[in-house]
Design a protein around this motif. Structure first.
Motif, PDB file in Angstrom:
ATOM      1  N   GLY A  38     -89.714 -62.492 -24.411  1.00 40.98           N
ATOM      2  CA  GLY A  38     -90.759 -62.312 -23.403  1.00 40.98           C
ATOM      3  C   GLY A  38     -92.060 -61.839 -24.018  1.00 40.98           C
ATOM      4  O   GLY A  38     -93.147 -62.250 -23.598  1.00 40.98           O
ATOM      5  N   ILE A  39     -91.977 -60.990 -25.022  1.00 36.10           N
ATOM      6  CA  ILE A  39     -93.191 -60.533 -25.726  1.00 36.10           C
ATOM      7  C   ILE A  39     -93.836 -61.714 -26.439  1.00 36.10           C
ATOM      8  O   ILE A  39     -95.056 -61.859 -26.442  1.00 36.10           O
ATOM      9  N   ILE A  40     -93.017 -62.561 -27.048  1.00 36.60           N
ATOM     10  CA  ILE A  40     -93.555 -63.747 -27.729  1.00 36.60           C
ATOM     11  C   ILE A  40     -94.272 -64.646 -26.722  1.00 36.60           C
ATOM     12  O   ILE A  40     -95.392 -65.096 -26.965  1.00 36.60           O
ATOM     13  N   ASP A  41     -93.630 -64.896 -25.580  1.00 34.64           N
ATOM     14  CA  ASP A  41     -94.267 -65.703 -24.537  1.00 34.64           C
ATOM     15  C   ASP A  41     -95.581 -65.069 -24.088  1.00 34.64           C
ATOM     16  O   ASP A  41     -96.602 -65.746 -23.962  1.00 34.64           O
ATOM     17  N   GLY A  42     -95.530 -63.770 -23.834  1.00 33.59           N
ATOM     18  CA  GLY A  42     -96.729 -63.070 -23.380  1.00 33.59           C
ATOM     19  C   GLY A  42     -97.848 -63.119 -24.396  1.00 33.59           C
ATOM     20  O   GLY A  42     -99.007 -63.382 -24.048  1.00 33.59           O
ATOM     21  N   MET A  43     -97.509 -62.879 -25.657  1.00 30.17           N
ATOM     22  CA  MET A  43     -98.544 -62.919 -26.703  1.00 30.17           C
ATOM     23  C   MET A  43     -99.159 -64.303 -26.828  1.00 30.17           C
ATOM     24  O   MET A  43    -100.373 -64.430 -27.012  1.00 30.17           O
ATOM     25  N   ALA A  44     -98.353 -65.334 -26.750  1.00 28.47           N
ATOM     26  CA  ALA A  44     -98.882 -66.690 -26.844  1.00 28.47           C
ATOM     27  C   ALA A  44     -99.872 -66.957 -25.718  1.00 28.47           C
ATOM     28  O   ALA A  44    -100.942 -67.542 -25.931  1.00 28.47           O
ATOM     29  N   GLU A  45     -99.529 -66.516 -24.513  1.00 30.34           N
ATOM     30  CA  GLU A  45    -100.426 -66.723 -23.376  1.00 30.34           C
ATOM     31  C   GLU A  45    -101.678 -65.852 -23.491  1.00 30.34           C
ATOM     32  O   GLU A  45    -102.777 -66.296 -23.138  1.00 30.34           O
ATOM     33  N   LEU A  46    -101.543 -64.634 -24.002  1.00 31.02           N
ATOM     34  CA  LEU A  46    -102.720 -63.794 -24.221  1.00 31.02           C
ATOM     35  C   LEU A  46    -103.652 -64.430 -25.245  1.00 31.02           C
ATOM     36  O   LEU A  46    -104.879 -64.376 -25.101  1.00 31.02           O
ATOM     37  N   GLY A  61     -78.946 -67.958 -33.631  1.00 32.67           N
ATOM     38  CA  GLY A  61     -78.710 -66.637 -33.066  1.00 32.67           C
ATOM     39  C   GLY A  61     -79.128 -66.553 -31.615  1.00 32.67           C
ATOM     40  O   GLY A  61     -79.768 -67.451 -31.071  1.00 32.67           O
ATOM     41  N   ALA A  62     -78.762 -65.449 -31.008  1.00 41.32           N
ATOM     42  CA  ALA A  62     -79.086 -65.255 -29.592  1.00 41.32           C
ATOM     43  C   ALA A  62     -80.593 -65.242 -29.383  1.00 41.32           C
ATOM     44  O   ALA A  62     -81.107 -65.859 -28.453  1.00 41.32           O
ATOM     45  N   PHE A  63     -81.305 -64.539 -30.253  1.00 46.06           N
ATOM     46  CA  PHE A  63     -82.763 -64.465 -30.123  1.00 46.06           C
ATOM     47  C   PHE A  63     -83.383 -65.857 -30.197  1.00 46.06           C
ATOM     48  O   PHE A  63     -84.226 -66.225 -29.389  1.00 46.06           O
ATOM     49  N   GLY A  64     -82.931 -66.660 -31.169  1.00 49.87           N
ATOM     50  CA  GLY A  64     -83.444 -68.015 -31.318  1.00 49.87           C
ATOM     51  C   GLY A  64     -83.180 -68.893 -30.116  1.00 49.87           C
ATOM     52  O   GLY A  64     -83.937 -69.810 -29.816  1.00 49.87           O
ATOM     53  N   SER A  65     -82.100 -68.606 -29.403  1.00 49.64           N
ATOM     54  CA  SER A  65     -81.755 -69.396 -28.216  1.00 49.64           C
ATOM     55  C   SER A  65     -82.729 -69.188 -27.072  1.00 49.64           C
ATOM     56  O   SER A  65     -82.871 -70.048 -26.211  1.00 49.64           O
ATOM     57  N   TYR A  66     -83.374 -68.043 -27.035  1.00 48.62           N
ATOM     58  CA  TYR A  66     -84.265 -67.729 -25.918  1.00 48.62           C
ATOM     59  C   TYR A  66     -85.741 -67.888 -26.246  1.00 48.62           C
ATOM     60  O   TYR A  66     -86.576 -67.751 -25.357  1.00 48.62           O
ATOM     61  N   ILE A  67     -86.060 -68.177 -27.477  1.00 44.91           N
ATOM     62  CA  ILE A  67     -87.461 -68.352 -27.858  1.00 44.91           C
ATOM     63  C   ILE A  67     -87.959 -69.695 -27.339  1.00 44.91           C
ATOM     64  O   ILE A  67     -87.325 -70.729 -27.523  1.00 44.91           O
ATOM     65  N   ASP A  68     -89.109 -69.678 -26.710  1.00 42.20           N
ATOM     66  CA  ASP A  68     -89.777 -70.902 -26.293  1.00 42.20           C
ATOM     67  C   ASP A  68     -90.464 -71.458 -27.548  1.00 42.20           C
ATOM     68  O   ASP A  68     -91.377 -70.838 -28.089  1.00 42.20           O
ATOM     69  N   ALA A  69     -90.011 -72.610 -28.001  1.00 43.16           N
ATOM     70  CA  ALA A  69     -90.508 -73.179 -29.267  1.00 43.16           C
ATOM     71  C   ALA A  69     -92.017 -73.391 -29.248  1.00 43.16           C
ATOM     72  O   ALA A  69     -92.694 -73.143 -30.248  1.00 43.16           O
ATOM     73  N   GLN A  70     -92.539 -73.835 -28.131  1.00 45.58           N
ATOM     74  CA  GLN A  70     -93.985 -74.072 -28.050  1.00 45.58           C
ATOM     75  C   GLN A  70     -94.758 -72.762 -28.188  1.00 45.58           C
ATOM     76  O   GLN A  70     -95.757 -72.705 -28.899  1.00 45.58           O
ATOM     77  N   LYS A 115     -90.809 -81.642 -30.943  1.00 41.61           N
ATOM     78  CA  LYS A 115     -89.543 -82.247 -30.490  1.00 41.61           C
ATOM     79  C   LYS A 115     -88.417 -82.045 -31.505  1.00 41.61           C
ATOM     80  O   LYS A 115     -87.252 -82.252 -31.195  1.00 41.61           O
ATOM     81  N   ASN A 116     -88.776 -81.611 -32.722  1.00 41.76           N
ATOM     82  CA  ASN A 116     -87.782 -81.353 -33.769  1.00 41.76           C
ATOM     83  C   ASN A 116     -87.517 -79.865 -33.981  1.00 41.76           C
ATOM     84  O   ASN A 116     -87.028 -79.456 -35.027  1.00 41.76           O
ATOM     85  N   VAL A 117     -87.852 -79.058 -32.987  1.00 41.12           N
ATOM     86  CA  VAL A 117     -87.571 -77.628 -33.026  1.00 41.12           C
ATOM     87  C   VAL A 117     -86.528 -77.364 -31.944  1.00 41.12           C
ATOM     88  O   VAL A 117     -86.743 -77.686 -30.783  1.00 41.12           O
ATOM     89  N   TYR A 118     -85.380 -76.836 -32.361  1.00 39.24           N
ATOM     90  CA  TYR A 118     -84.331 -76.599 -31.371  1.00 39.24           C
ATOM     91  C   TYR A 118     -83.452 -75.418 -31.767  1.00 39.24           C
ATOM     92  O   TYR A 118     -83.406 -75.016 -32.921  1.00 39.24           O
TER      93      TYR A 118
END
Length: 185
Positions: free
Chosen positions: A14-22, A106-115, A129-132
């Motif tokens: 969530g912090i990663i998502d928030g920082m990207a949007e900021l 890992g669990a963390f990698g599963s929840y990271i929004d690649a974009q 499209k090659n990030v999963y």
């Protein structure tokens, strides 16, 4: 009767998502500093430090706001700087100049929004499209090795070929790390 829970905190992804949007909204700049020139109701200075309010105290079960602070931004920058610099140094050592795919484990990698991770520059540039994510790759490998003797032998053979590299003593680590601290990098 539907009960909606109130926010209790913010997780790492969530912090990663928030920082990207900021960053996209220019509320934080390339260096990771909050833009104090912007007037926005959720951007405030608390104890001389800027922070962005994700949820107001009325929206939480904590009795206080949930925020992304300057320290949160710096911590993500340190982690992503080390990750990106390490990948870049290993790529250079192997003569690789562009990655074809990025696998998040890992669990963390599963929840990271690649974009969003790409916006921050968490890993070397790659076609999105090659990030999963693959989930618990270590646990899956462990189960495979326990259940299949041939795969266990293959794993042991590969383990003998692994070379440990202490990235922090590489000649360019500090330079690469400092450059990778910037958003995206």
């Amino acid at each position: 009767d539907l009960k909606i829970d109130t926010a209790k905190g913010i997780c790492g992804s969530g912090i990663i998502d928030g920082m990207a949007e900021l960053y996209r909204a220019r509320i934080i700049d390339k260096s990771g500093r909050f833009n104090k020139e912007i007037r926005y109701s959720r951007l405030r200075v608390s104890d001389e430090r800027p922070e962005f309010v994700i949820a107001w105290k009325e929206e939480t079960s904590l009795g206080r706001e949930i925020t992304i602070t300057q320290q949160d931004v710096r911590n993500v920058q340190l982690a992503k700087g080390a990750l990106h610099a390490g990948a870049k140094l290993m790529m250079r050592r192997l003569g690789i100049y562009r990655v074809d795919k990025v696998i998040l484990a890992g669990a963390f990698g599963s929840y990271i929004d690649a974009q969003k991770a790409m916006v921050l520059g968490m890993f070397p540039d790659c076609d999105l499209k090659n990030v999963y994510a693959v989930g618990n790759a270590a646990g899956d490998g462990e189960r495979i090795a326990l259940l299949d003797r041939d795969k266990r032998a293959e794993a042991e053979e590969i383990a003998q070929k692994v070379e440990y590299i202490e990235l922090t003593v590489e000649d360019d680590f500090q330079k690469e790390f400092m450059e990778a601290m910037h958003i995206p990098h």
